[in-house]
Design a protein around this motif. Structure first.
Motif, mmCIF file in Angstrom:
data_model
loop_
_atom_site.group_PDB
_atom_site.id
_atom_site.type_symbol
_atom_site.label_atom_id
_atom_site.label_comp_id
_atom_site.label_asym_id
_atom_site.label_seq_id
_atom_site.Cartn_x
_atom_site.Cartn_y
_atom_site.Cartn_z
ATOM 1 N N ILE A 1 3.060 2.437 9.427
ATOM 2 C CA ILE A 1 1.734 2.440 8.800
ATOM 3 C C ILE A 1 1.764 3.226 7.490
ATOM 4 C CG2 ILE A 1 -0.655 3.229 9.057
ATOM 5 C CD1 ILE A 1 -0.430 2.662 12.028
ATOM 6 N N GLY A 2 2.430 4.393 7.502
ATOM 7 C CA GLY A 2 2.519 5.189 6.278
ATOM 8 C C GLY A 2 3.212 4.439 5.154
ATOM 9 N N THR A 3 4.263 3.686 5.479
ATOM 10 C CA THR A 3 4.978 2.907 4.465
ATOM 11 C C THR A 3 4.117 1.780 3.924
ATOM 12 O OG1 THR A 3 7.084 3.410 5.557
ATOM 13 C CG2 THR A 3 7.058 1.555 4.024
ATOM 14 N N LEU A 4 3.374 1.102 4.811
ATOM 15 C CA LEU A 4 2.484 0.010 4.370
ATOM 16 C C LEU A 4 1.377 0.529 3.465
ATOM 17 C CD1 LEU A 4 2.196 -2.073 7.678
ATOM 18 C CD2 LEU A 4 3.542 -2.610 5.636
ATOM 19 N N VAL A 5 0.872 1.724 3.760
ATOM 20 C CA VAL A 5 -0.161 2.325 2.904
ATOM 21 C C VAL A 5 0.430 2.715 1.552
ATOM 22 C CG1 VAL A 5 -1.688 4.326 2.639
ATOM 23 C CG2 VAL A 5 -1.573 3.129 4.826
ATOM 24 N N ALA A 6 1.666 3.226 1.576
ATOM 25 C CA ALA A 6 2.294 3.700 0.341
ATOM 26 C C ALA A 6 2.712 2.559 -0.586
ATOM 27 C CB ALA A 6 3.516 4.560 0.688
ATOM 28 N N TRP A 7 2.965 1.379 -0.023
ATOM 29 C CA TRP A 7 3.504 0.273 -0.820
ATOM 30 C C TRP A 7 2.601 -0.104 -1.998
ATOM 31 C CZ3 TRP A 7 7.648 -2.855 1.784
ATOM 32 C CH2 TRP A 7 8.301 -3.689 0.870
ATOM 33 N N PRO A 8 1.321 -0.439 -1.764
ATOM 34 C CA PRO A 8 0.477 -0.806 -2.917
ATOM 35 C C PRO A 8 0.210 0.353 -3.871
ATOM 36 C CG PRO A 8 -0.838 -0.641 -0.914
ATOM 37 C CD PRO A 8 0.588 -0.556 -0.498
ATOM 38 N N LEU A 9 0.486 1.576 -3.451
ATOM 39 C CA LEU A 9 0.288 2.745 -4.305
ATOM 40 C C LEU A 9 1.513 3.023 -5.172
ATOM 41 C CD1 LEU A 9 -1.440 5.127 -1.709
ATOM 42 C CD2 LEU A 9 -2.532 3.718 -3.481
ATOM 43 N N GLY A 10 2.548 2.197 -5.043
ATOM 44 C CA GLY A 10 3.736 2.338 -5.868
ATOM 45 C C GLY A 10 4.689 3.426 -5.417
ATOM 46 N N ALA A 11 4.580 3.844 -4.163
ATOM 47 C CA ALA A 11 5.423 4.935 -3.665
ATOM 48 C C ALA A 11 6.636 4.449 -2.889
ATOM 49 C CB ALA A 11 4.590 5.861 -2.785
ATOM 50 N N VAL A 12 6.829 3.121 -2.790
ATOM 51 C CA VAL A 12 7.967 2.565 -2.063
ATOM 52 C C VAL A 12 9.004 2.069 -3.063
ATOM 53 C CG1 VAL A 12 8.735 0.773 -0.476
ATOM 54 C CG2 VAL A 12 6.558 1.933 -0.076
ATOM 55 N N ASP A 13 10.229 2.553 -2.946
ATOM 56 C CA ASP A 13 11.321 2.163 -3.829
ATOM 57 C C ASP A 13 12.149 1.086 -3.138
ATOM 58 O OD1 ASP A 13 13.331 1.899 -5.648
ATOM 59 O OD2 ASP A 13 14.200 3.904 -5.326
ATOM 60 N N SER A 14 12.117 -0.118 -3.666
ATOM 61 C CA SER A 14 12.857 -1.231 -3.067
ATOM 62 C C SER A 14 14.111 -1.584 -3.867
ATOM 63 C CB SER A 14 11.953 -2.469 -2.961
ATOM 64 O OG SER A 14 11.471 -2.846 -4.249
ATOM 65 N N SER A 15 14.509 -0.705 -4.792
ATOM 66 C CA SER A 15 15.661 -1.014 -5.646
ATOM 67 C C SER A 15 16.980 -1.048 -4.867
ATOM 68 C CB SER A 15 15.766 0.016 -6.767
ATOM 69 O OG SER A 15 15.964 1.326 -6.246
#
Length: 507
Positions: free
Chosen positions: A220-234
């Motif tokens: 849940i924390g990761t899903l919330v962070a994703w649209p906020l630009g806090a998830v690094d998918s590089s």
């Protein structure tokens, strides 16, 4: 008795009345879910050392990926050795192993003195020798367990939890104080939100869902962070789909006396911390760690480290955060951790899959880790409850050991001007606190453990290997495991309903 020992070694199916919770084999779905939860708790700790060392070496993205994959693969092998066991190798407890962060500083010192290829070769040669020596020394080192009465145990376990809090805070705020997002409202908000969410999920979810509350909180924390630009998918752009680490693929071993001594000191510290963690875990799962268990666990540390050097990893040791996860979830099966070891091996072989786990932002992981590390500290307080703290001398042992152990935690540069070899020990709050607790207890109490509550491993009526601890029938109540309501065997108290009570019990 031989039949029971056989069951212990092979595991027993969920629901058998005569099985210890440590030896239960849960259904495959639960094994995988609980195992992934263990990986989520320790993944950052496994990949951080190779990332730091690889950056210091100036490795290109491909070799960096190989280095991380080797660390994941060898962590999985070492974890399987601990949980399942081979011969006299492995504690056969829910004990997670991986690359110890304590090796980073001496390895960086080696890197600073040599070029890239030569440095890696010397590191792997040193780790190989240190692992072999640790394997040989394990039965002798394990005899220290007689000097760990509840007074010392509880102090060391509490320090394990306290020493991990800066790691969690670093994940939330960031480890670079010069970075633009250091301790930003977004990072702090994600960490605080995950912390509260994990607590609430543990409080209100039941059965199986309660056991994977931390995993749910991370998702849940990761899903919330994703649209906020806090998830690094590089990471996906650099991770190959499949790769098999080959022996000495990154570098063939070379040998240096000073480097080997430095890594051997690291291994000695790792063995000390593993001993403390095994004692803590034994308290949590209601199967006290005796000398044979600790010796087998330390052999797995040594064998895992030696194998790690062969396949491109570094020294292996216990992961204290996973001890906290066992305390928090009350899932005591060693086969859950074995499943985690199997998944770690797959992550090492399929780096693209490991990239999925790396999506969890560090602030989210840090918020969940605060609950985990707090549960370790509360387990230590529970163990201290067995000691006579009304005795002023016992109180002085705790006060002195905690004071010494907290020095490198609150002031990491306190021992900056001490020799580098000595700092390997001094910079570990767990090691210094453990040494202080042992010395102070011997000074004030001698070897009289009975006044504080004698450690189970040193009692005259010690149960034979393979036997479970006996709990009187009129005081034991079954503990629920999973959503099916099956029983995991006798424990001293019924399972509480709140997180506060769970962490106070320590499992």
């Amino acid at each position: 008795m031989p039949l029971f020992i056989s069951r212990r070694n092979r595991g027993t199916r969920n629901g058998r009345q005569d099985s210890h919770p440590v030896d239960e084999v849960l259904p495959p779905g639960k094994l995988l879910a609980y195992g992934v939860q263990h990986i989520a708790a320790m993944y950052a700790g496994v990949v951080a050392p190779p990332l730091i060392i690889g950056q210091a070496l100036g490795l290109d993205p491909l070799r960096m990926t190989l280095l991380i994959g080797a660390s994941l693969l060898t962590a999985g092998i070492a974890t399987l050795l601990q949980a399942v066991g081979v011969w006299r190798v492995g504690a056969r407890m829910p004990f997670v192993n991986g690359v110890t962060f304590g090796s980073v500083a001496p390895i960086l010192a080696i890197v600073a003195q040599h070029d890239q290829q030569q440095a890696l070769s010397i590191v792997y040669g040193s780790v190989l020798i240190a692992g072999i020596l640790a394997f040989i020394a394990a039965p002798y080192f394990s005899r220290l367990v007689r000097f760990f009465p509840p007074l010392v145990n509880g102090t060391v376990i509490t320090l394990i939890g306290l020493s991990l809090f800066p790691v969690a805070i670093g994940w939330i705020a960031g480890n670079d104080s010069e970075a633009a997002d250091f301790a930003s409202p977004l990072r702090v908000g994600l960490g605080a939100g995950t912390f509260v969410l994990v607590l609430l999920l543990n409080r209100f979810l039941k059965g199986f869902w309660n056991r994977i509350a931390l995993l749910i909180g991370l998702v849940i924390g990761t899903l919330v962070a994703w649209p906020l630009g806090a998830v690094d998918s590089s990471t996906f752009a650099q991770a190959p789909i499949f790769d098999v680490p080959m022996p000495f693929e990154l570098a063939a071993p070379a040998f240096s006396l000073t480097a080997t001594i430095s890594i051997c000191i690291v291994m000695l510290v790792a063995m000390m911390e593993s001993t403390a963690d095994m004692i803590a875990l034994g308290e949590i799962v209601d199967r006290p760690a005796d000398e044979q268990t600790i010796a087998a666990g330390l052999r797995a540390d040594g064998a895992g480290s030696a194998l790690s050097a062969v396949f491109g990893g570094f020294t292996c040791s216990a992961f204290a955060q996973n001890v906290g996860l066992v305390a928090l979830t009350r899932v005591k099966s060693r086969f859950v951790v074995a499943a985690a070891g199997g998944v770690l091996i797959m992550l090492g072989l399929f780096p693209i899959v490991g990239a999925v786990v790396s999506l969890v932002p560090q602030p989210v992981l840090g918020g969940a880790a605060l609950v985990l590390f707090g549960s370790v500290a509360s387990s230590g307080m529970r163990t201290l409850g067995k000691a006579d703290l009304g005795n002023p001398l016992n109180s002085l042992v705790v006060a002195g050991a905690v004071g010494v152990g907290m020095i490198p935690i609150v002031s990491p540069d306190f021992y900056e001007h001490f020799p580098a070899a000595l700092r390997t020990v001094l910079d570990s709050g767990i090691s210094t606190g453990c040494l202080a607790a042992l010395a102070l207890n011997l000074l004030f109490n001698g070897t009289r453990g009975s006044e504080q509550g004698e450690h189970p491993a040193s009692g005259a009526d010690e149960a034979p290997e393979g036997a479970a601890a006996v709990v009187p029938a009129d005081t034991a109540e079954p503990e629920e495991v999973g959503a099916g309501g099956t029983q995991a065997g006798p424990v001293p108290t019924p399972r509480p309903n709140s997180v506060a009570q769970d962490t106070e019990r320590g499992g």
